[in-house]
Scaffold this motif. Structure first.
Motif, PDB file in Angstrom:
ATOM      1  N   LEU A  24     -40.184 -10.884 -16.452  1.00  7.60           N
ATOM      2  CA  LEU A  24     -38.840 -10.432 -16.119  1.00  7.60           C
ATOM      3  C   LEU A  24     -38.881  -9.767 -14.742  1.00  7.60           C
ATOM      4  CD1 LEU A  24     -35.873  -9.938 -16.942  1.00  7.60           C
ATOM      5  CD2 LEU A  24     -36.628  -7.766 -17.962  1.00  7.60           C
ATOM      6  N   VAL A  25     -37.995 -10.205 -13.861  1.00  3.16           N
ATOM      7  CA  VAL A  25     -37.932  -9.682 -12.495  1.00  3.16           C
ATOM      8  C   VAL A  25     -36.586  -9.017 -12.271  1.00  3.16           C
ATOM      9  CG1 VAL A  25     -37.935 -10.300 -10.054  1.00  3.16           C
ATOM     10  CG2 VAL A  25     -39.519 -11.441 -11.633  1.00  3.16           C
ATOM     11  N   ARG A  26     -36.617  -7.802 -11.761  1.00  2.00           N
ATOM     12  CA  ARG A  26     -35.392  -7.094 -11.388  1.00  2.00           C
ATOM     13  C   ARG A  26     -35.591  -6.456 -10.012  1.00  2.00           C
ATOM     14  NH1 ARG A  26     -34.926  -4.794 -16.881  1.00  2.00           N
ATOM     15  NH2 ARG A  26     -33.194  -5.795 -17.983  1.00  2.00           N
ATOM     16  N   ASN A  27     -34.629  -6.669  -9.128  1.00  2.00           N
ATOM     17  CA  ASN A  27     -34.626  -6.027  -7.810  1.00  2.00           C
ATOM     18  C   ASN A  27     -35.931  -6.238  -7.053  1.00  2.00           C
ATOM     19  OD1 ASN A  27     -32.022  -4.932  -8.328  1.00  2.00           O
ATOM     20  ND2 ASN A  27     -32.974  -3.276  -9.505  1.00  2.00           N
ATOM     21  N   ALA A  38     -40.562 -18.598 -23.227  1.00  2.00           N
ATOM     22  CA  ALA A  38     -40.384 -19.784 -22.391  1.00  2.00           C
ATOM     23  C   ALA A  38     -38.909 -20.093 -22.178  1.00  2.00           C
ATOM     24  CB  ALA A  38     -41.086 -20.981 -23.030  1.00  2.00           C
ATOM     25  N   ASP A  39     -38.079 -19.781 -23.168  1.00  2.00           N
ATOM     26  CA  ASP A  39     -36.632 -20.028 -23.040  1.00  2.00           C
ATOM     27  C   ASP A  39     -35.863 -18.754 -22.730  1.00  2.00           C
ATOM     28  OD1 ASP A  39     -36.906 -18.684 -25.401  1.00  2.00           O
ATOM     29  OD2 ASP A  39     -35.806 -20.132 -26.627  1.00  2.00           O
ATOM     30  N   GLY A  40     -36.600 -17.673 -22.472  1.00  2.00           N
ATOM     31  CA  GLY A  40     -35.968 -16.398 -22.177  1.00  2.00           C
ATOM     32  C   GLY A  40     -35.677 -15.549 -23.400  1.00  2.00           C
ATOM     33  N   SER A  41     -35.926 -16.081 -24.597  1.00  2.00           N
ATOM     34  CA  SER A  41     -35.545 -15.359 -25.815  1.00  2.00           C
ATOM     35  C   SER A  41     -36.375 -14.109 -26.051  1.00  2.00           C
ATOM     36  CB  SER A  41     -35.673 -16.294 -27.025  1.00  2.00           C
ATOM     37  OG  SER A  41     -37.014 -16.758 -27.161  1.00  2.00           O
ATOM     38  N   ALA A  42     -37.601 -14.061 -25.521  1.00  2.00           N
ATOM     39  CA  ALA A  42     -38.458 -12.903 -25.753  1.00  2.00           C
ATOM     40  C   ALA A  42     -38.341 -11.848 -24.669  1.00  2.00           C
ATOM     41  CB  ALA A  42     -39.925 -13.341 -25.864  1.00  2.00           C
ATOM     42  N   LEU A  43     -37.587 -12.132 -23.631  1.00  2.00           N
ATOM     43  CA  LEU A  43     -37.469 -11.160 -22.556  1.00  2.00           C
ATOM     44  C   LEU A  43     -36.636  -9.972 -23.007  1.00  2.00           C
ATOM     45  CD1 LEU A  43     -36.776 -13.496 -19.508  1.00  2.00           C
ATOM     46  CD2 LEU A  43     -38.958 -12.552 -20.246  1.00  2.00           C
ATOM     47  N   PRO A  44     -37.086  -8.765 -22.714  1.00  6.01           N
ATOM     48  CA  PRO A  44     -36.366  -7.571 -23.150  1.00  6.01           C
ATOM     49  C   PRO A  44     -35.146  -7.299 -22.268  1.00  6.01           C
ATOM     50  CG  PRO A  44     -38.303  -6.917 -21.920  1.00  6.01           C
ATOM     51  CD  PRO A  44     -38.348  -8.421 -22.018  1.00  6.01           C
ATOM     52  N   GLY A  45     -33.983  -7.599 -22.768  1.00  6.00           N
ATOM     53  CA  GLY A  45     -32.752  -7.292 -22.047  1.00  6.00           C
ATOM     54  C   GLY A  45     -32.634  -7.968 -20.716  1.00  6.00           C
TER      55      GLY A  45
END
Length: 389
Positions: A24-27, A38-45
């Motif tokens: 997960l990448v922010r800023n 892999a489909d984004g389902s496990a990414l936290p928020g």
């Protein structure tokens, strides 16, 4: 993604490998790393952020190329052809590039520099060091540092590259110029100072005052050493607390022991040996002794005119006794250590989101498939960089 190389050591795996991973990448920074997603389902928020499916491909940290000479004019193709015909490499060819560079305009140098940076980025390099060293007078060295600072914060002042023709027979006077007026002019645009401590360049006695003057001016220390034969470069680098000593082709047992007992990184430049037909450095010997090893391209017009870090990895594995995992680590985390950077070279929360997507399921393919353009996408600070040129 198929395989994520984090370079956050886990157990006996210094590459911190995670399979079926998510990032997960922010800023522009890495916010989270973990298995699944892999489909984004496990990414936290993910908060509606775009999800990129790597499709089973591998992701590694962006390459950290900690040794390049990208600001120059002209080329030395004829010199290369002569070496391939059997002539021996010597450092004197640097003067040819100095003459061309002094005669070039800022605009000409800038166009070449930015084109080379684009070339590096296309091959997965997200952090790059750029040296001066093809000016060898106050005016041109200052120009080269200023231009290098337009493309990277890792600018190295290498006024002590070789003695220019106008100082033939007066090497000590040139050292005084480098450590005095030239350093004063270049230092505001530089982070590092470097010296070529080698037969045909500078002795340890000449190199030391340059390094000490650079340290007094607030610059970090780097050294070119032990490229053309056994010498004092490694010992000088360790004694001065240099961040890195680069080349390390010819090492005594005492040199290896000194590196292993220090924080000085041994930066190996296999593109040079490929282009000069010198013996390759023995990376296995250094690693087994406990020394920290980095890989870099030494991209320059004379002895290694390549910007390909994947090629460095392939050569290190084939010719220098490194495993694929060790070579990828050296080209990423090792380069970061050589630059004393703690924000690049790994994929972990808080680090810069410098990522490379390979068109392969594993980092091993960088050595397994040499010469194949496996870098599919590159992100610098979380963004795919636009061409500079």
């Amino acid at each position: 993604m198929g395989e994520l190389t984090t370079n956050v050591a886990v157990g006996g795996d210094p590459c911190g490998t995670i399979c079926d991973a998510g990032v997960l990448v922010r800023n522009g920074r890495v916010a989270w790393v973990g298995p699944g997603g892999a489909d984004g389902s496990a990414l936290p928020g993910p908060d509606g952020l775009p999800v990129i499916d790597a499709g089973g491909r591998a992701v590694i940290p962006g390459f950290v190329d900690s040794h390049t000479h990208l600001v120059f004019a002209g080329d030395r193709a004829e010199e290369f052809a002569a070496r391939m015909a059997g002539e021996t490499y010597a450092a004197g060819g640097i003067r040819t590039t100095v003459a061309a560079t002094r005669a070039a305009s800022d605009d000409d140098l800038r166009v070449r520099l930015r084109s080379l940076v684009d070339e590096c980025r296309a091959q997965g390099t997200t952090t790059i060091e750029v040296k001066t060293g093809y000016g060898l007078d106050v005016e041109t060295e200052t120009r080269l540092a200023r231009l290098a600072a337009e493309v990277t914060e890792e600018v190295t002042f290498l006024g002590a590259h070789v003695v220019p023709a106008e100082f033939d027979g007066r090497a000590d006077a040139y050292v005084d110029l480098v450590a005095g007026p030239m350093l004063a002019a270049v230092a505001p645009a530089a982070r590092w100072i470097d010296v070529f401590c080698e037969d045909g360049a500078f002795t340890a006695g000449q190199a030391r005052p340059v390094l000490e003057a650079g340290r007094a001016a607030g610059l970090g220390i780097r050294v070119h050493g032990n490229q053309l034969g056994h010498g004092d470069g490694v010992r000088l680098a360790v004694e001065c607390g240099a961040a890195a000593v680069d080349h390390c082709t010819y090492l005594s047992d005492a040199d290896v022991e000194a590196l292993a007992a220090s924080d000085t990184v041994a930066t190996l430049l296999p593109g040079v040996e490929f282009s000069t037909r010198q013996p390759y450095p023995d990376a296995r010997r250094l690693l087994d002794a406990g020394a920290t090893v980095a890989l870099a391209s030494d991209c320059n017009p004379g002895s290694s005119f390549t910007s390909s870090m994947p090629l460095m990895i392939a050569l290190a594995v084939r010719e220098m006794g490194m495993t694929p995992a060790e070579a990828v680590w050296a080209a990423t985390a090792g380069g970061a250590r050589a630059l004393r950077r703690t924000d690049v070279g790994a994929i972990a929360p808080g680090m810069r989101a410098d990522l490379v997507l390979l068109d392969a399921p594993s980092r091993v393919h960088l050595a397994y498939r040499p010469g194949v353009p496996l870098v599919r996408r590159v992100w610098k600070d979380g963004v795919e960089p636009r061409p500079m040129a």
